[in-house]
Design a protein around this motif. Structure first.
Motif, PDB file in Angstrom:
ATOM      1  N   ASN A 128       2.201 -57.119 -42.765  1.00  0.00           N
ATOM      2  CA  ASN A 128       1.718 -56.760 -44.100  1.00  0.00           C
ATOM      3  C   ASN A 128       0.340 -56.113 -44.000  1.00  0.00           C
ATOM      4  O   ASN A 128      -0.652 -56.601 -44.564  1.00  0.00           O
ATOM      5  N   ALA A 129       0.240 -55.023 -43.289  1.00  0.00           N
ATOM      6  CA  ALA A 129      -1.012 -54.277 -43.157  1.00  0.00           C
ATOM      7  C   ALA A 129      -0.655 -52.830 -42.859  1.00  0.00           C
ATOM      8  O   ALA A 129       0.110 -52.549 -41.936  1.00  0.00           O
ATOM      9  N   PHE A 130      -1.205 -51.918 -43.621  1.00  0.00           N
ATOM     10  CA  PHE A 130      -0.900 -50.504 -43.423  1.00  0.00           C
ATOM     11  C   PHE A 130      -2.066 -49.657 -43.939  1.00  0.00           C
ATOM     12  O   PHE A 130      -2.854 -50.085 -44.793  1.00  0.00           O
ATOM     13  N   PHE A 131      -2.173 -48.446 -43.395  1.00  0.00           N
ATOM     14  CA  PHE A 131      -3.257 -47.547 -43.772  1.00  0.00           C
ATOM     15  C   PHE A 131      -2.747 -46.488 -44.747  1.00  0.00           C
ATOM     16  O   PHE A 131      -1.630 -45.980 -44.603  1.00  0.00           O
ATOM     17  N   VAL A 132      -3.591 -46.155 -45.706  1.00  0.00           N
ATOM     18  CA  VAL A 132      -3.309 -45.057 -46.641  1.00  0.00           C
ATOM     19  C   VAL A 132      -4.590 -44.242 -46.782  1.00  0.00           C
ATOM     20  O   VAL A 132      -5.699 -44.741 -46.542  1.00  0.00           O
ATOM     21  N   GLU A 133      -4.419 -42.996 -47.178  1.00  0.00           N
ATOM     22  CA  GLU A 133      -5.585 -42.140 -47.406  1.00  0.00           C
ATOM     23  C   GLU A 133      -5.728 -41.884 -48.906  1.00  0.00           C
ATOM     24  O   GLU A 133      -4.801 -41.426 -49.571  1.00  0.00           O
ATOM     25  N   ALA A 142      -2.823 -54.140 -48.048  1.00  0.00           N
ATOM     26  CA  ALA A 142      -1.846 -55.213 -47.864  1.00  0.00           C
ATOM     27  C   ALA A 142      -1.200 -55.504 -49.203  1.00  0.00           C
ATOM     28  O   ALA A 142      -1.824 -55.337 -50.262  1.00  0.00           O
ATOM     29  N   GLU A 143       0.051 -55.913 -49.167  1.00  0.00           N
ATOM     30  CA  GLU A 143       0.743 -56.259 -50.406  1.00  0.00           C
ATOM     31  C   GLU A 143       0.430 -57.697 -50.804  1.00  0.00           C
ATOM     32  O   GLU A 143       0.213 -58.563 -49.955  1.00  0.00           O
ATOM     33  N   ASN A 144       0.415 -57.931 -52.085  1.00  0.00           N
ATOM     34  CA  ASN A 144       0.163 -59.263 -52.622  1.00  0.00           C
ATOM     35  C   ASN A 144       1.420 -60.116 -52.451  1.00  0.00           C
ATOM     36  O   ASN A 144       2.273 -60.177 -53.338  1.00  0.00           O
ATOM     37  N   LEU A 145       1.524 -60.764 -51.305  1.00  0.00           N
ATOM     38  CA  LEU A 145       2.693 -61.591 -50.979  1.00  0.00           C
ATOM     39  C   LEU A 145       2.254 -63.043 -50.792  1.00  0.00           C
ATOM     40  O   LEU A 145       1.154 -63.322 -50.300  1.00  0.00           O
ATOM     41  N   GLN A 172       1.785 -56.046 -55.374  1.00  0.00           N
ATOM     42  CA  GLN A 172       0.763 -55.020 -55.634  1.00  0.00           C
ATOM     43  C   GLN A 172      -0.068 -54.780 -54.386  1.00  0.00           C
ATOM     44  O   GLN A 172      -0.397 -55.702 -53.649  1.00  0.00           O
ATOM     45  N   GLU A 173      -0.392 -53.529 -54.135  1.00  0.00           N
ATOM     46  CA  GLU A 173      -1.190 -53.174 -52.961  1.00  0.00           C
ATOM     47  C   GLU A 173      -2.664 -53.492 -53.208  1.00  0.00           C
ATOM     48  O   GLU A 173      -3.233 -53.110 -54.234  1.00  0.00           O
ATOM     49  N   ILE A 174      -3.262 -54.175 -52.242  1.00  0.00           N
ATOM     50  CA  ILE A 174      -4.650 -54.613 -52.348  1.00  0.00           C
ATOM     51  C   ILE A 174      -5.460 -53.978 -51.221  1.00  0.00           C
ATOM     52  O   ILE A 174      -5.082 -54.086 -50.047  1.00  0.00           O
ATOM     53  N   PRO A 175      -6.566 -53.327 -51.522  1.00  0.00           N
ATOM     54  CA  PRO A 175      -7.409 -52.765 -50.457  1.00  0.00           C
ATOM     55  C   PRO A 175      -8.148 -53.866 -49.700  1.00  0.00           C
ATOM     56  O   PRO A 175      -8.737 -54.757 -50.311  1.00  0.00           O
ATOM     57  N   ILE A 176      -8.084 -53.790 -48.400  1.00  0.00           N
ATOM     58  CA  ILE A 176      -8.713 -54.804 -47.553  1.00  0.00           C
ATOM     59  C   ILE A 176      -9.995 -54.276 -46.915  1.00  0.00           C
ATOM     60  O   ILE A 176     -11.024 -54.955 -46.888  1.00  0.00           O
ATOM     61  N   ALA A 177      -9.934 -53.059 -46.381  1.00  0.00           N
ATOM     62  CA  ALA A 177     -11.095 -52.509 -45.667  1.00  0.00           C
ATOM     63  C   ALA A 177     -10.988 -50.994 -45.636  1.00  0.00           C
ATOM     64  O   ALA A 177      -9.915 -50.421 -45.854  1.00  0.00           O
ATOM     65  N   VAL A 178     -12.119 -50.357 -45.376  1.00  0.00           N
ATOM     66  CA  VAL A 178     -12.144 -48.913 -45.203  1.00  0.00           C
ATOM     67  C   VAL A 178     -12.430 -48.628 -43.733  1.00  0.00           C
ATOM     68  O   VAL A 178     -13.253 -49.288 -43.101  1.00  0.00           O
ATOM     69  N   LEU A 179     -11.723 -47.645 -43.187  1.00  0.00           N
ATOM     70  CA  LEU A 179     -11.884 -47.267 -41.788  1.00  0.00           C
ATOM     71  C   LEU A 179     -12.920 -46.147 -41.697  1.00  0.00           C
ATOM     72  O   LEU A 179     -12.779 -45.104 -42.341  1.00  0.00           O
ATOM     73  N   VAL A 180     -13.957 -46.373 -40.898  1.00  0.00           N
ATOM     74  CA  VAL A 180     -15.004 -45.366 -40.726  1.00  0.00           C
ATOM     75  C   VAL A 180     -15.200 -45.098 -39.245  1.00  0.00           C
ATOM     76  O   VAL A 180     -14.861 -45.926 -38.389  1.00  0.00           O
ATOM     77  N   ARG A 181     -15.754 -43.926 -38.936  1.00  0.00           N
ATOM     78  CA  ARG A 181     -15.979 -43.528 -37.545  1.00  0.00           C
ATOM     79  C   ARG A 181     -17.375 -43.882 -37.050  1.00  0.00           C
ATOM     80  O   ARG A 181     -17.600 -44.001 -35.864  1.00  0.00           O
ATOM     81  N   ARG A 182     -18.310 -44.027 -37.983  1.00  0.00           N
ATOM     82  CA  ARG A 182     -19.671 -44.371 -37.586  1.00  0.00           C
ATOM     83  C   ARG A 182     -20.395 -45.019 -38.765  1.00  0.00           C
ATOM     84  O   ARG A 182     -20.071 -44.779 -39.918  1.00  0.00           O
TER      85      ARG A 182
END
Length: 213
Positions: A128-133, A142-145, A172-182
């Motif tokens: 239950n973890a996936f990336f979206v832009e 992650a989905e609210n499960l 429902q999809e819940i934002p967990i974190a944002v992926l950054v390069r620096r």
């Protein structure tokens, strides 16, 4: 950080070498003893600076700041080391850039790195973890499960507060974190300035031991 005190008289290296070996050992021992007692003031000043620079939640964080006297080299005067065993603290004393694939939790408050890793591991193990832009940002979702209720509790609360709702829909999809390069970090902890006020007491402690010779 290493603090170096220089002065005239007994501690002047040119004059120190003129004393007998026995006298030099006595001076060396007195300086080390003075640094040990006066170093406590330096340690407390450094810990106070940490409290002012960070939002301290655990006493162990402040307690990690310590001092140590290095006095094993008889041909050199003792040195006082001031520092912490926390490896990432150094970058906050001078600022810098952290590069790589970094996940920044989307929470209004702080979550410890160990707990955050547990959240990510739990979501990954359950699939239950996936990336979206979205809007040019890469988000970990992650989905609210029900099976991930423990991992999602804080993130669900943050999502409800963001949207002003009392409940989230199942799935429902819940934002967990944002992926950054620096991440660019500004200097926020001036350790040297924090201990400056304790240096006179340190010098006085050393002088007290020298006066007893």
């Amino acid at each position: 950080m290493k603090l170096t005190l220089t002065t005239s008289g007994l501690l002047d290296p040119r004059q120190l070498s003129a004393w007998s070996a026995q006298r030099r050992r006595a001076i060396h021992a007195a300086v080390a003893k003075g640094m040990t007692s006066g170093g406590r003031e330096v340690r407390e000043a450094a810990r106070s600076a940490m409290k002012n620079a960070f939002q301290v939640r655990r006493a162990s964080f402040v307690a990690s700041m310590s001092v140590k006297v290095f006095d094993r080299k008889p041909d050199r005067l003792p040195a006082l080391w001031v520092g912490s065993r926390i490896p990432w603290l150094g970058i906050h004393t001078q600022g810098g850039t952290v590069s790589g694939n970094l996940l920044i939790p989307l929470l209004p408050g702080r979550i410890g790195p160990k707990r955050f890793r547990q959240v990510i591991d739990g979501l990954m193990r359950s699939g239950n973890a996936f990336f979206v832009e979205k809007n040019g940002r890469v988000l970990l979702m992650a989905e609210n499960l029900q099976e991930n209720a423990a991992q999602l509790a804080r993130f669900k609360r943050a999502e409800r507060e963001r949207h002003g709702v009392k409940r989230l829909q199942r799935g429902q999809e819940i934002p967990i974190a944002v992926l950054v390069r620096r991440v660019d970090l500004k200097r926020r902890f001036d350790l040297a300035a924090g201990v400056q006020g304790a240096l006179p007491k340190l010098a006085a402690a050393i002088r007290h031991e020298l006066d007893r010779l």
